[in-house]
Motif scaffolding. Structure first.
Motif, mmCIF file in Angstrom:
data_model
loop_
_atom_site.group_PDB
_atom_site.id
_atom_site.type_symbol
_atom_site.label_atom_id
_atom_site.label_comp_id
_atom_site.label_asym_id
_atom_site.label_seq_id
_atom_site.Cartn_x
_atom_site.Cartn_y
_atom_site.Cartn_z
ATOM 1 N N GLN A 151 -0.384 6.436 20.764
ATOM 2 C CA GLN A 151 -1.116 6.068 22.222
ATOM 3 C C GLN A 151 -0.214 4.450 22.341
ATOM 4 N N GLY A 152 0.627 5.614 23.560
ATOM 5 C CA GLY A 152 1.832 4.656 24.266
ATOM 6 C C GLY A 152 3.133 3.977 23.498
ATOM 7 N N ARG A 153 3.531 2.957 23.277
ATOM 8 C CA ARG A 153 4.513 2.658 22.161
ATOM 9 C C ARG A 153 3.557 3.179 20.907
ATOM 10 N N PHE A 154 2.251 2.936 20.419
ATOM 11 C CA PHE A 154 2.202 2.395 18.813
ATOM 12 C C PHE A 154 1.938 3.816 18.933
ATOM 13 N N ILE A 155 1.224 4.257 16.784
ATOM 14 C CA ILE A 155 0.768 5.194 16.229
ATOM 15 C C ILE A 155 -0.832 4.467 15.871
ATOM 16 N N CYS A 156 -1.409 4.679 16.446
ATOM 17 C CA CYS A 156 -2.553 4.370 15.674
ATOM 18 C C CYS A 156 -3.639 4.747 15.091
ATOM 19 N N PHE A 157 -3.982 4.928 13.727
ATOM 20 C CA PHE A 157 -4.816 5.273 12.712
ATOM 21 C C PHE A 157 -6.367 5.043 12.881
ATOM 22 N N LEU A 158 -7.058 6.211 11.987
ATOM 23 C CA LEU A 158 -7.993 5.797 12.229
ATOM 24 C C LEU A 158 -8.712 6.192 10.729
ATOM 25 N N SER A 166 -6.522 10.079 10.116
ATOM 26 C CA SER A 166 -5.663 10.520 11.208
ATOM 27 C C SER A 166 -5.149 9.551 11.953
ATOM 28 N N TRP A 167 -4.376 9.817 12.353
ATOM 29 C CA TRP A 167 -2.873 9.632 13.433
ATOM 30 C C TRP A 167 -2.808 9.823 14.947
ATOM 31 N N TYR A 168 -2.399 8.810 15.830
ATOM 32 C CA TYR A 168 -2.224 9.832 16.970
ATOM 33 C C TYR A 168 -1.302 8.272 17.750
ATOM 34 N N GLY A 191 0.491 -0.892 -0.045
ATOM 35 C CA GLY A 191 0.142 0.060 0.279
ATOM 36 C C GLY A 191 0.904 1.133 -0.302
ATOM 37 N N VAL A 192 0.228 2.147 -0.055
ATOM 38 C CA VAL A 192 0.933 3.886 -0.236
ATOM 39 C C VAL A 192 0.030 4.929 1.252
ATOM 40 N N GLU A 193 0.411 5.479 1.761
ATOM 41 C CA GLU A 193 -0.141 6.744 2.652
ATOM 42 C C GLU A 193 1.083 7.666 1.994
ATOM 43 N N ARG A 205 -2.712 14.185 9.670
ATOM 44 C CA ARG A 205 -4.116 13.825 8.465
ATOM 45 C C ARG A 205 -2.985 12.806 7.594
ATOM 46 N N VAL A 206 -4.063 11.332 7.184
ATOM 47 C CA VAL A 206 -3.114 10.200 6.289
ATOM 48 C C VAL A 206 -4.494 10.255 5.261
#
Length: 132
Positions: free
Chosen positions: A73-80, A69-71, A46-48, A55-56
């Motif tokens: 959370q602890g050691r993670f980068i989370c995407f919604l 978007s991303w944020y 994929g491509v981002e 924003r992504v």
């Protein structure tokens, strides 16, 4: 001297395995304004496109793009993403010599992505299906 040389080689390889995951600010500094392509097990995945304000825009290379978007959370980068607003996709990212590496939910048996290229032009996103 041979055992010392082998020990030195082992130590040289260890930091890459023990490296700390990227923090939110490190991830932002690395990705903002870039379009990155990813592989999984040697196959295009994929491509981002990383936009201002966390924003992504993501695509599985099929021309269909998802805004999100991303944020951190602890050691993670989370995407919604717009198609799954209540289901974050959380990854651990590491910066490595060839680019970034991402592991889904920090699970060794889950999807692992590797950055393969950095594009200078925006990614291709086709419009919604149009019928007669």
């Amino acid at each position: 001297m041979r055992p010392t040389f082998l020990f030195a080689l082992t130590l040289a390889a260890t930091p890459a395995l023990a490296a700390e995951p990227m923090s939110g600010p490190e991830f932002d500094a690395y990705t903002k304004g870039r379009t990155l392509y990813y592989n999984n097990h040697g196959q295009a995945y994929g491509v981002e496109e990383y936009l201002p304000g966390n924003r992504v825009r993501w695509s599985f290379l099929d021309g269909q793009c998802k805004e999100g978007s991303w944020y951190e959370q602890g050691r993670f980068i989370c995407f919604l993403y717009e198609d799954q607003p209540g289901e974050p996709q959380c990854w651990t990212f590491w910066e490595e010599p060839g680019g970034i590496r991402a592991l889904f939910e920090d699970n060794p048996s889950a999807t692992e992505l590797y950055e393969v290229t950095d594009a200078d032009e925006p990614m291709l996103c086709l419009g919604p299906d149009v019928g007669v």
